[in-house]
Scaffold this motif. Structure first.
Motif, PDB file in Angstrom:
ATOM      1  N   ALA A 103     -14.778  28.960 -43.593  1.00 28.22           N
ATOM      2  CA  ALA A 103     -15.357  28.085 -44.663  1.00 28.22           C
ATOM      3  C   ALA A 103     -16.010  28.365 -45.668  1.00 28.22           C
ATOM      4  O   ALA A 103     -16.509  29.535 -45.162  1.00 28.22           O
ATOM      5  N   THR A 104     -16.210  27.636 -46.953  1.00 28.19           N
ATOM      6  CA  THR A 104     -16.724  28.426 -48.459  1.00 28.19           C
ATOM      7  C   THR A 104     -18.404  27.459 -48.763  1.00 28.19           C
ATOM      8  O   THR A 104     -17.695  26.525 -48.543  1.00 28.19           O
ATOM      9  N   GLU A 105     -18.075  28.505 -49.918  1.00 31.88           N
ATOM     10  CA  GLU A 105     -19.935  27.875 -50.402  1.00 31.88           C
ATOM     11  C   GLU A 105     -19.448  26.387 -51.042  1.00 31.88           C
ATOM     12  O   GLU A 105     -19.983  25.441 -51.811  1.00 31.88           O
ATOM     13  N   GLU A 106     -17.959  26.665 -51.498  1.00 32.74           N
ATOM     14  CA  GLU A 106     -17.683  25.832 -52.804  1.00 32.74           C
ATOM     15  C   GLU A 106     -17.380  24.524 -52.128  1.00 32.74           C
ATOM     16  O   GLU A 106     -17.557  23.106 -52.863  1.00 32.74           O
ATOM     17  N   SER A 107     -16.812  24.174 -50.467  1.00 37.65           N
ATOM     18  CA  SER A 107     -16.495  22.761 -50.150  1.00 37.65           C
ATOM     19  C   SER A 107     -17.968  22.776 -49.282  1.00 37.65           C
ATOM     20  O   SER A 107     -18.130  21.465 -49.649  1.00 37.65           O
ATOM     21  N   TRP A 108     -18.196  23.396 -48.985  1.00 36.90           N
ATOM     22  CA  TRP A 108     -20.516  23.743 -48.988  1.00 36.90           C
ATOM     23  C   TRP A 108     -21.043  22.473 -50.160  1.00 36.90           C
ATOM     24  O   TRP A 108     -21.733  21.157 -49.749  1.00 36.90           O
ATOM     25  N   ASP A 109     -21.248  22.799 -51.589  1.00 37.54           N
ATOM     26  CA  ASP A 109     -21.766  22.741 -52.322  1.00 37.54           C
ATOM     27  C   ASP A 109     -21.604  20.861 -52.559  1.00 37.54           C
ATOM     28  O   ASP A 109     -21.974  20.337 -53.122  1.00 37.54           O
ATOM     29  N   VAL A 110     -19.660  20.547 -52.733  1.00 32.55           N
ATOM     30  CA  VAL A 110     -18.971  19.931 -52.955  1.00 32.55           C
ATOM     31  C   VAL A 110     -19.676  18.533 -52.186  1.00 32.55           C
ATOM     32  O   VAL A 110     -20.215  17.492 -52.060  1.00 32.55           O
ATOM     33  N   VAL A 111     -19.568  19.065 -51.140  1.00 29.83           N
ATOM     34  CA  VAL A 111     -19.833  18.400 -49.468  1.00 29.83           C
ATOM     35  C   VAL A 111     -21.017  17.728 -49.000  1.00 29.83           C
ATOM     36  O   VAL A 111     -21.322  16.506 -49.056  1.00 29.83           O
ATOM     37  N   PHE A 112     -21.765  18.696 -49.522  1.00 29.17           N
ATOM     38  CA  PHE A 112     -23.290  18.817 -49.662  1.00 29.17           C
ATOM     39  C   PHE A 112     -24.071  17.223 -50.589  1.00 29.17           C
ATOM     40  O   PHE A 112     -24.991  16.515 -50.247  1.00 29.17           O
ATOM     41  N   ASP A 113     -23.271  17.803 -51.976  1.00 34.63           N
ATOM     42  CA  ASP A 113     -23.811  17.035 -53.386  1.00 34.63           C
ATOM     43  C   ASP A 113     -23.159  15.736 -52.905  1.00 34.63           C
ATOM     44  O   ASP A 113     -23.628  14.963 -53.080  1.00 34.63           O
ATOM     45  N   THR A 114     -22.084  15.428 -52.331  1.00 28.10           N
ATOM     46  CA  THR A 114     -21.774  14.146 -52.666  1.00 28.10           C
ATOM     47  C   THR A 114     -22.004  13.006 -50.645  1.00 28.10           C
ATOM     48  O   THR A 114     -22.396  12.225 -51.201  1.00 28.10           O
ATOM     49  N   ASN A 115     -21.627  14.361 -50.172  1.00 23.91           N
ATOM     50  CA  ASN A 115     -22.650  13.449 -48.598  1.00 23.91           C
ATOM     51  C   ASN A 115     -23.811  13.628 -48.233  1.00 23.91           C
ATOM     52  O   ASN A 115     -24.466  12.498 -47.566  1.00 23.91           O
ATOM     53  N   LEU A 116     -24.734  13.981 -48.883  1.00 30.14           N
ATOM     54  CA  LEU A 116     -26.619  14.100 -48.948  1.00 30.14           C
ATOM     55  C   LEU A 116     -27.135  13.731 -49.866  1.00 30.14           C
ATOM     56  O   LEU A 116     -27.932  12.837 -50.191  1.00 30.14           O
ATOM     57  N   LYS A 117     -26.727  14.720 -50.792  1.00 33.55           N
ATOM     58  CA  LYS A 117     -28.374  14.616 -51.504  1.00 33.55           C
ATOM     59  C   LYS A 117     -27.458  13.701 -52.933  1.00 33.55           C
ATOM     60  O   LYS A 117     -28.582  13.061 -53.080  1.00 33.55           O
ATOM     61  N   GLY A 118     -26.514  13.109 -52.815  1.00 32.48           N
ATOM     62  CA  GLY A 118     -25.714  11.954 -53.857  1.00 32.48           C
ATOM     63  C   GLY A 118     -26.501  10.758 -53.019  1.00 32.48           C
ATOM     64  O   GLY A 118     -28.069  10.623 -53.588  1.00 32.48           O
ATOM     65  N   PRO A 119     -26.237  10.133 -51.646  1.00 32.68           N
ATOM     66  CA  PRO A 119     -27.405   9.521 -51.287  1.00 32.68           C
ATOM     67  C   PRO A 119     -28.792   9.401 -51.244  1.00 32.68           C
ATOM     68  O   PRO A 119     -29.474   8.530 -50.925  1.00 32.68           O
ATOM     69  N   PHE A 120     -29.251  10.584 -50.665  1.00 34.42           N
ATOM     70  CA  PHE A 120     -30.791  11.058 -51.039  1.00 34.42           C
ATOM     71  C   PHE A 120     -31.455  10.309 -51.821  1.00 34.42           C
ATOM     72  O   PHE A 120     -32.531   9.847 -52.052  1.00 34.42           O
ATOM     73  N   PHE A 121     -30.983  11.081 -53.340  1.00 31.56           N
ATOM     74  CA  PHE A 121     -31.624  10.696 -55.109  1.00 31.56           C
ATOM     75  C   PHE A 121     -31.143   9.221 -55.004  1.00 31.56           C
ATOM     76  O   PHE A 121     -31.567   8.505 -56.074  1.00 31.56           O
TER      77      PHE A 121
END
Ligand SMILES: NC(=O)c1ccc[n+]([C@@H]2O[C@H](COP(=O)([O-])OP(=O)(O)OC[C@H]3O[C@@H](n4cnc5c(N)ncnc54)[C@H](OP(=O)(O)O)[C@@H]3O)[C@@H](O)[C@H]2O)c1
Length: 258
Positions: A103-121
């Motif tokens: 698993a890559t950091e690139e995928s981690w970053d975009v998945v977390f930005d879209t699925n968690l950071k985005g909904p949170f903020f």
């Protein structure tokens, strides 16, 4: 005459989000149909709503970007004069669906930005706006609905980031539910099982087989309308003494069996 209630649906242009937009429009909501990359799909949803006599606008915006989130909330206010409902639906799966050990950091970053950071903020931004509107009498109450996934508790070794982002959304729902109850804003999690959409198109044959073998009790694919009807029940206030609730929309997949 007071303005119709308004909803912002992230990722409203396709799949589950599209189903939610159509259902909310049927209930009389004016809808901001958010999309990230495909205006054609969002425009088609807007046209379908307009053809049925409803109100909707398409709004581009990456939920992972702060300026875009702000613009989405402002768009609802500019177009419709109010924001009653936020549905955090936009989400992406793990990029490349790589094994845990690859698993890559690139995928981690975009998945977390879209699925968690985005909904949170976005929830934070929308909640502050809803509180202002409730206090000024513009809206009577508010709802925030988070679309999670059975992947919040059923792991897939080739989608670790996706699973973890959805698991965190469960806690996010409870945090906002606790904080916003005093302001008359209910916060709910809708937890879909496997639903027919572009996201699941690559694994269609696998699930055709598993469904036929009885992976969950109701032996069919979930449809966007199944999720949309659950969202409808929430916004219609059929759960007036509930908040922080998880609604399983999964054909019974969550039932553990011996
Ligand atoms: N399908 C399933 O089986 C299933 C099961 C459980 C949970 N879910 C969850 O349900 C939600 C919707 O899934 P789906 O299957 O309907 O997905 P989908 O068919 O792939 O549609 C995704 C939608 O999200 C939008 N989107 C993607 N990235 C975005 C971003 N950064 N900002 C704003 N919008 C973005 C897309 O817009 P563009 O087309 O413009 O890029 C599209 O409208 C997701 O949160 C997913 O995790 C799905």
């Amino acid at each position: 005459m007071s303005k119709p209630r308004a909803a912002l649906v992230t990722g409203g242009s396709r799949g589950i989000g599209r189903g939610i937009c159509l259902e909310l429009a049927r209930l009389g909501y004016a809808v901001v149909v958010n999309y990230a990359t495909r205006p054609d799909a969002a425009d088609a949803v807007v046209a379908e709503i307009a053809a049925a006599g409803g109100r909707a606008v398409a709004a581009r915006g990456d939920v992972g970007a702060a300026d875009d989130r702000d613009a989405l909330v402002r768009r609802a206010l500019d177009e419709f004069g109010r924001l009653d409902v936020l549905v955090n639906n936009a989400g992406i799966t793990s990029q490349g669906r790589k094994d845990l050990l690859e698993a890559t950091e690139e995928s981690w970053d975009v998945v977390f930005d879209t699925n968690l950071k985005g909904p949170f903020f976005l929830s934070q931004r929308a909640a502050n706006e809803m509180i202002r509107q409730i206090d000024s009498g513009t809206i009577p109450d508010g709802k925030i609905i988070n679309v999670s996934s059975i992947s919040a508790y059923a792991i897939s070794l080739n989608r670790a980031d996706y699973c973890m982002s959805k698991a965190a959304m469960v806690t996010m729902t409870r945090l906002f539910a606790q904080r916003l109850a005093e302001h008359r804003i209910g916060v709910f999690e809708v937890c879909p099982g496997v639903v027919a959409s572009d996201m699941t198109a690559p694994v269609r044959e696998k699930y055709d087989r598993l469904i036929a073998e009885g992976l969950w009790p109701i032996r069919r694919w979930g449809q966007p309308e199944d999720v949309a009807k659950t969202v409808a029940a929430i916004v219609l206030d059929y759960f007036p003494f509930s908040t922080g609730q998880t609604f399983h929309v999964d054909g019974g997949f969550h039932i553990r069996t011996l």
